[in-house]
Design a protein around this motif. Structure first.
Motif, PDB file in Angstrom:
ATOM      1  N   GLU A  22     139.663 -15.479   7.084  1.00 52.69           N
ATOM      2  CA  GLU A  22     139.454 -14.059   7.392  1.00 52.69           C
ATOM      3  C   GLU A  22     139.304 -13.851   8.893  1.00 52.69           C
ATOM      4  O   GLU A  22     139.875 -12.915   9.465  1.00 52.69           O
ATOM      5  CB  GLU A  22     138.210 -13.560   6.647  1.00 52.69           C
ATOM      6  CG  GLU A  22     138.008 -12.045   6.711  1.00 52.69           C
ATOM      7  CD  GLU A  22     137.287 -11.581   7.958  1.00 52.69           C
ATOM      8  OE1 GLU A  22     137.627 -10.482   8.455  1.00 52.69           O
ATOM      9  OE2 GLU A  22     136.420 -12.307   8.457  1.00 52.69           O
ATOM     10  N   LEU A  23     138.568 -14.728   9.565  1.00 55.80           N
ATOM     11  CA  LEU A  23     138.364 -14.613  11.007  1.00 55.80           C
ATOM     12  C   LEU A  23     139.629 -14.957  11.782  1.00 55.80           C
ATOM     13  O   LEU A  23     139.902 -14.372  12.835  1.00 55.80           O
ATOM     14  CB  LEU A  23     137.210 -15.514  11.444  1.00 55.80           C
ATOM     15  CG  LEU A  23     135.831 -15.104  10.926  1.00 55.80           C
ATOM     16  CD1 LEU A  23     134.811 -16.205  11.191  1.00 55.80           C
ATOM     17  CD2 LEU A  23     135.381 -13.793  11.558  1.00 55.80           C
ATOM     18  N   GLN A  58     135.617 -17.789   5.133  1.00 61.34           N
ATOM     19  CA  GLN A  58     135.397 -17.068   6.391  1.00 61.34           C
ATOM     20  C   GLN A  58     136.432 -17.451   7.442  1.00 61.34           C
ATOM     21  O   GLN A  58     136.852 -16.623   8.239  1.00 61.34           O
ATOM     22  CB  GLN A  58     133.989 -17.371   6.935  1.00 61.34           C
ATOM     23  CG  GLN A  58     132.863 -16.668   6.212  1.00 61.34           C
ATOM     24  CD  GLN A  58     131.534 -17.037   6.838  1.00 61.34           C
ATOM     25  OE1 GLN A  58     131.021 -18.147   6.668  1.00 61.34           O
ATOM     26  NE2 GLN A  58     130.979 -16.111   7.593  1.00 61.34           N
ATOM     27  N   ILE A 112     130.314 -20.891  10.314  1.00 60.98           N
ATOM     28  CA  ILE A 112     131.106 -20.316   9.241  1.00 60.98           C
ATOM     29  C   ILE A 112     131.430 -21.397   8.215  1.00 60.98           C
ATOM     30  O   ILE A 112     131.279 -22.594   8.478  1.00 60.98           O
ATOM     31  CB  ILE A 112     132.415 -19.688   9.764  1.00 60.98           C
ATOM     32  CG1 ILE A 112     133.331 -20.781  10.347  1.00 60.98           C
ATOM     33  CG2 ILE A 112     132.119 -18.620  10.801  1.00 60.98           C
ATOM     34  CD1 ILE A 112     134.719 -20.284  10.676  1.00 60.98           C
TER      35      ILE A 112
END
Length: 275
Positions: free
Chosen positions: A250-251, A247, A243
């Motif tokens: 968001e993860l 990202q 990633i």
């Protein structure tokens, strides 16, 4: 029931309002492994606070964060003590499998020893993904849970008198050393937790002051997020993706309910691990 006791039950989704018994410990430990992640995000953010009971309640129970061993197991110790269980804490030295040697920066792992009906057990909810999910007796007997097999071997070692060994389900073919601990060095307060925090934060050999890490068990396996990768184990199958950039945030929200964004998946019903 004390505030800590009730907040702890709310945090892990343990609905029983009776005093926690030894027999019900596996249920509570399994719920805890899903609900409370092992993480070093506060260290990476530079948010270092003295480890006190109020700090642990605020950070883990009210703010719904996780922590490292000196936070997670210290909080669990206070919860077990509040439920009338006979517990103390102890310190251990973690074995580094990559170096094939014990860490050289001291006794930085804290775990719990519980006495029940004349026998001593190890309790550990703060060892990353290597969680036994139930008490492990100091007799050498193998304990089996949804996360694998676990045992404690008697040892004559300068670092301690027992070795915690792990064989994770789907991941380990052979037994491996987790850490050595000293059963004779009982800890009943949080002074050692603060000393361990200082070492973990400051020592150049500490692995938790280099890059962000957050992981937790799930009913189907585990999920681990770093600043560069996401690793998910589902029913014995691993998927790993690299990633970058946005990202990560968001993860972090999706898998751990942290940050601003859509409803995190761990707010959905996901509260049991089959033992």
């Amino acid at each position: 029931m004390s505030e800590l006791n009730q907040l702890f039950r709310d945090r892990i989704g343990y609905a029983d309002q009776n005093a926690l018994t030894f027999e019900r410990l596996p249920e509570a430990l399994a719920l805890m492994a899903v609900a409370i992640p092992f993480e070093n995000l506060c260290i990476m953010d530079g948010s270092i606070t003295a480890v006190t009971e109020q700090y642990l309640v605020t950070k883990v129970l009210l703010n719904r964060e996780g922590g490292l061993c000196y936070e997670i197991n210290s909080l669990l110790y206070l919860f077990l003590l509040d439920n009338g269980l006979d517990v103390v804490m102890t310190r251990g030295v973690v074995f580094d499998a990559e170096k094939n040697a014990y860490n050289t920066h001291g006794r930085t792992h804290i775990s719990i020893l519980l006495r029940h009906e004349g026998q001593t057990y190890l309790i550990d909810s703060g060892f990353g993904g290597n969680l036994p999910l139930q008490p492990v007796p100091l007799t050498g007997e193998t304990v089996v849970s949804a996360n694998g097999e676990f045992r404690i071997r008697r040892a004559e070692h300068a670092l301690g008198d027992y070795v915690f060994e792990v064989k994770l389900k789907h991941k380990d073919e052979d037994w491996r050393t987790g850490y050595t601990f000293d059963s004779e060095r009982a800890i009943t307060g949080l002074v050692d937790s603060n000393e361990i925090q200082r070492i973990v934060v400051e020592h150049p050999d500490s692995r938790f002051n280099k890059a962000p890490l957050i992981t937790r068990l799930t009913p189907a396996g585990s999920v681990t997020l770093t600043s560069t990768s996401l690793t998910v184990w589902t029913d014995g199958v691993m998927s790993k993706e690299e990633i970058e950039g946005e990202q990560y945030a968001e993860l972090l929200n999706r898998y751990f309910g942290r940050g601003i964004g859509p409803e995190p998946i761990n707010n959905q019903p996901e509260r049991s691990i089959t033992l």
